[in-house]
Design a protein around this motif. Structure first.
Motif, PDB file in Angstrom:
ATOM      1  N   MET A   1     -58.893  51.453  65.835  1.00 33.80           N
ATOM      2  CA  MET A   1     -59.470  50.174  65.423  1.00 33.80           C
ATOM      3  C   MET A   1     -58.358  49.141  65.324  1.00 33.80           C
ATOM      4  O   MET A   1     -57.180  49.471  65.166  1.00 33.80           O
ATOM      5  N   ARG A   2     -58.740  47.859  65.391  1.00 29.28           N
ATOM      6  CA  ARG A   2     -57.773  46.786  65.223  1.00 29.28           C
ATOM      7  C   ARG A   2     -57.409  46.654  63.747  1.00 29.28           C
ATOM      8  O   ARG A   2     -58.271  46.787  62.872  1.00 29.28           O
ATOM      9  N   ALA A   3     -56.135  46.381  63.484  1.00 30.81           N
ATOM     10  CA  ALA A   3     -55.681  46.225  62.111  1.00 30.81           C
ATOM     11  C   ALA A   3     -54.408  45.397  62.099  1.00 30.81           C
ATOM     12  O   ALA A   3     -53.660  45.373  63.079  1.00 30.81           O
ATOM     13  N   ALA A   4     -54.151  44.719  60.984  1.00 32.77           N
ATOM     14  CA  ALA A   4     -52.899  43.986  60.796  1.00 32.77           C
ATOM     15  C   ALA A   4     -51.852  44.957  60.272  1.00 32.77           C
ATOM     16  O   ALA A   4     -52.105  45.715  59.327  1.00 32.77           O
ATOM     17  N   LEU A   5     -50.664  44.925  60.880  1.00 30.28           N
ATOM     18  CA  LEU A   5     -49.594  45.855  60.543  1.00 30.28           C
ATOM     19  C   LEU A   5     -48.257  45.116  60.426  1.00 30.28           C
ATOM     20  O   LEU A   5     -48.134  43.979  60.895  1.00 30.28           O
ATOM     21  N   TYR A   6     -47.278  45.787  59.814  1.00 26.94           N
ATOM     22  CA  TYR A   6     -45.896  45.312  59.897  1.00 26.94           C
ATOM     23  C   TYR A   6     -44.964  46.518  59.826  1.00 26.94           C
ATOM     24  O   TYR A   6     -45.241  47.499  59.136  1.00 26.94           O
ATOM     25  N   ASP A   7     -43.868  46.442  60.582  1.00 26.85           N
ATOM     26  CA  ASP A   7     -42.940  47.556  60.742  1.00 26.85           C
ATOM     27  C   ASP A   7     -41.690  47.430  59.884  1.00 26.85           C
ATOM     28  O   ASP A   7     -40.847  48.324  59.876  1.00 26.85           O
ATOM     29  N   ARG A   8     -41.554  46.301  59.200  1.00 24.85           N
ATOM     30  CA  ARG A   8     -40.410  46.098  58.313  1.00 24.85           C
ATOM     31  C   ARG A   8     -40.765  44.983  57.349  1.00 24.85           C
ATOM     32  O   ARG A   8     -41.678  44.187  57.600  1.00 24.85           O
ATOM     33  N   TYR A   9     -40.067  44.942  56.215  1.00 22.92           N
ATOM     34  CA  TYR A   9     -40.244  43.839  55.286  1.00 22.92           C
ATOM     35  C   TYR A   9     -39.632  42.583  55.878  1.00 22.92           C
ATOM     36  O   TYR A   9     -38.638  42.640  56.603  1.00 22.92           O
ATOM     37  N   GLY A  10     -40.239  41.440  55.557  1.00 24.23           N
ATOM     38  CA  GLY A  10     -39.671  40.206  56.067  1.00 24.23           C
ATOM     39  C   GLY A  10     -40.629  39.042  55.973  1.00 24.23           C
ATOM     40  O   GLY A  10     -41.605  39.069  55.211  1.00 24.23           O
ATOM     41  N   PRO A  11     -40.391  37.989  56.746  1.00 25.68           N
ATOM     42  CA  PRO A  11     -41.209  36.780  56.726  1.00 25.68           C
ATOM     43  C   PRO A  11     -42.564  37.028  57.380  1.00 25.68           C
ATOM     44  O   PRO A  11     -42.821  38.127  57.911  1.00 25.68           O
ATOM     45  N   PRO A  12     -43.446  36.044  57.370  1.00 26.31           N
ATOM     46  CA  PRO A  12     -44.777  36.242  57.968  1.00 26.31           C
ATOM     47  C   PRO A  12     -44.740  36.759  59.396  1.00 26.31           C
ATOM     48  O   PRO A  12     -45.663  37.470  59.828  1.00 26.31           O
ATOM     49  N   GLU A  13     -43.698  36.434  60.134  1.00 29.75           N
ATOM     50  CA  GLU A  13     -43.633  36.809  61.545  1.00 29.75           C
ATOM     51  C   GLU A  13     -43.563  38.322  61.767  1.00 29.75           C
ATOM     52  O   GLU A  13     -43.737  38.789  62.902  1.00 29.75           O
ATOM     53  N   VAL A  14     -43.334  39.108  60.705  1.00 32.17           N
ATOM     54  CA  VAL A  14     -43.318  40.567  60.899  1.00 32.17           C
ATOM     55  C   VAL A  14     -44.729  41.115  61.089  1.00 32.17           C
ATOM     56  O   VAL A  14     -44.904  42.242  61.555  1.00 32.17           O
ATOM     57  N   LEU A  15     -45.739  40.331  60.748  1.00 32.58           N
ATOM     58  CA  LEU A  15     -47.127  40.775  60.879  1.00 32.58           C
ATOM     59  C   LEU A  15     -47.600  40.683  62.328  1.00 32.58           C
ATOM     60  O   LEU A  15     -47.267  39.739  63.043  1.00 32.58           O
ATOM     61  N   TYR A  16     -48.409  41.652  62.731  1.00 29.73           N
ATOM     62  CA  TYR A  16     -48.980  41.622  64.080  1.00 29.73           C
ATOM     63  C   TYR A  16     -50.294  42.378  64.091  1.00 29.73           C
ATOM     64  O   TYR A  16     -50.572  43.194  63.193  1.00 29.73           O
ATOM     65  N   GLU A  17     -51.120  42.099  65.085  1.00 30.06           N
ATOM     66  CA  GLU A  17     -52.360  42.846  65.268  1.00 30.06           C
ATOM     67  C   GLU A  17     -52.059  44.081  66.109  1.00 30.06           C
ATOM     68  O   GLU A  17     -51.594  43.979  67.246  1.00 30.06           O
ATOM     69  N   GLY A  18     -52.313  45.245  65.550  1.00 26.24           N
ATOM     70  CA  GLY A  18     -52.102  46.503  66.249  1.00 26.24           C
ATOM     71  C   GLY A  18     -53.317  47.397  66.110  1.00 26.24           C
ATOM     72  O   GLY A  18     -54.429  46.920  65.905  1.00 26.24           O
TER      73      GLY A  18
END
Length: 319
Positions: A1-18
């Motif tokens: 399923m589609r979900a919002a993810l992040y692979d490291r702590y940081g600014p908003p730009e670490v977020l992505y749809e995966g």
């Protein structure tokens, strides 16, 4: 399923749809097809890694999920549940972890309730945080008709609902917000509204109840309380955690003007109460903007910039 993810702590730009595994409703659980979620302040801190010292969480376990509240429809039942059927419209909150910025969530009945009839589920995602305002004003402060209420951060996600509830409870509501949002808080029911950049604590008071959604200058706003007054803070100064928490604890032990702090864990009963307030016209959603899931980073960036009018909502579904 589609979900919002992040692979490291940081600014908003670490977020992505995966993509993430689709959950399965186990015994006593409900699978909800999510229509929308909203961005909450605690998620900004969690994504940035700024609450690790407070929560004890480490950087292990990436990729991490995001999203706290949700609106949607019942997609599957893990076991028979009287009064609940496939397709029922619901709203609620994740219990112990983030993850509602996704196509599906599996939750227990205590975490949600039926959503208000006739309310668009995307707009409705601006309201689950209202359980925090109910707890703060009704249960912690025990706000009474005729009392004077001050709401700091009155145009924000919790603040705008607190203004509406204050009016519904029969209080005299004073709102602090940015100048550009004073029209909004007056429309929502504030009897008085002031620009916080030009009106500080020294120019206000006294109040029977202060609801603080900002977390700074606690002592200054506590001094505005009348004898027997109550102050409820739902935020603390993340840059001065120890001193903020110490001050709150000290106020509880000494003096009559206490500062109460709580970390909300909404229940089915609270969500049912929220639904009732909406259906009788006491509350309405205030949406600053609606973002697609792919633009969740932009939503986080907008909330961090401040000056919001209500909530930034993330649309998950296609409708």
């Amino acid at each position: 399923m589609r979900a919002a993810l992040y692979d490291r702590y940081g600014p908003p730009e670490v977020l992505y749809e995966g993509t993430a595994p689709k959950p399965v409703a186990g015994p006593g659980e409900v699978l909800v097809r999510v229509h929308a979620t909203s961005v909450n302040g605690g998620e900004l801190l969690g994504r940035a890694g700024r609450v690790r010292l407070v929560t004890g969480l480490t950087g292990r376990g990436f990729p991490k999920r995001i999203g706290l509240d949700f609106t949607g429809e019942v997609a599957a039942l893990g076991s028979a549940m009287p009064g609940l059927a496939l397709g029922d419209r619901v709203w609620g909150v994740m219990s112990r972890t983030f993850g509602s910025a996704a196509e599906f969530v599996a939750v227990r009945p205590r975490q949600f309730a039926l959503a208000p009839a006739g309310l668009d589920l995307v707009e409705a995602a601006a309201l689950p945080v209202g359980t925090t305002a109910i707890t703060a004003l009704r249960d912690k402060a025990r706000l009474k008709p005729g009392e004077r209420l001050l709401v700091r951060g009155a145009s924000g996600g919790v603040g705008n609902i607190a203004v509406q509830l204050g009016r519904a409870y029969g209080a005299h509501v004073t709102a602090l917000a940015r100048a550009a949002n004073l029209d909004l808080v007056r429309e929502l029911g504030a009897d008085e509204a002031f620009d916080y950049t030009t009106t500080g604590a020294a120019g206000l008071g006294p109040f029977d109840v202060v609801l603080d959604t900002v977390g700074t200058e606690l002592s200054a706003y506590r001094r505005l309380l009348a004898p027997g007054g109550r102050m409820v803070s739902i935020a603390f100064d993340i840059d001065h955690v120890v001193s903020s928490v110490s001050y709150i604890l000290a106020s509880t032990a000494f003096g009559s003007r206490r500062v109460r702090f709580f970390s909300g864990r909404p229940t089915h009963r609270l969500f049912a109460d929220l639904t009732e307030y909406v259906e009788r016209g006491a509350l309405r959603p205030v949406v600053d903007a609606v973002h697609p899931l792919a633009d969740i980073a932009a939503a986080h960036r907008a909330l961090e910039a401040g000056g919001v009018r209500g909530k930034h909502v993330i649309r998950i579904g296609q409708t």
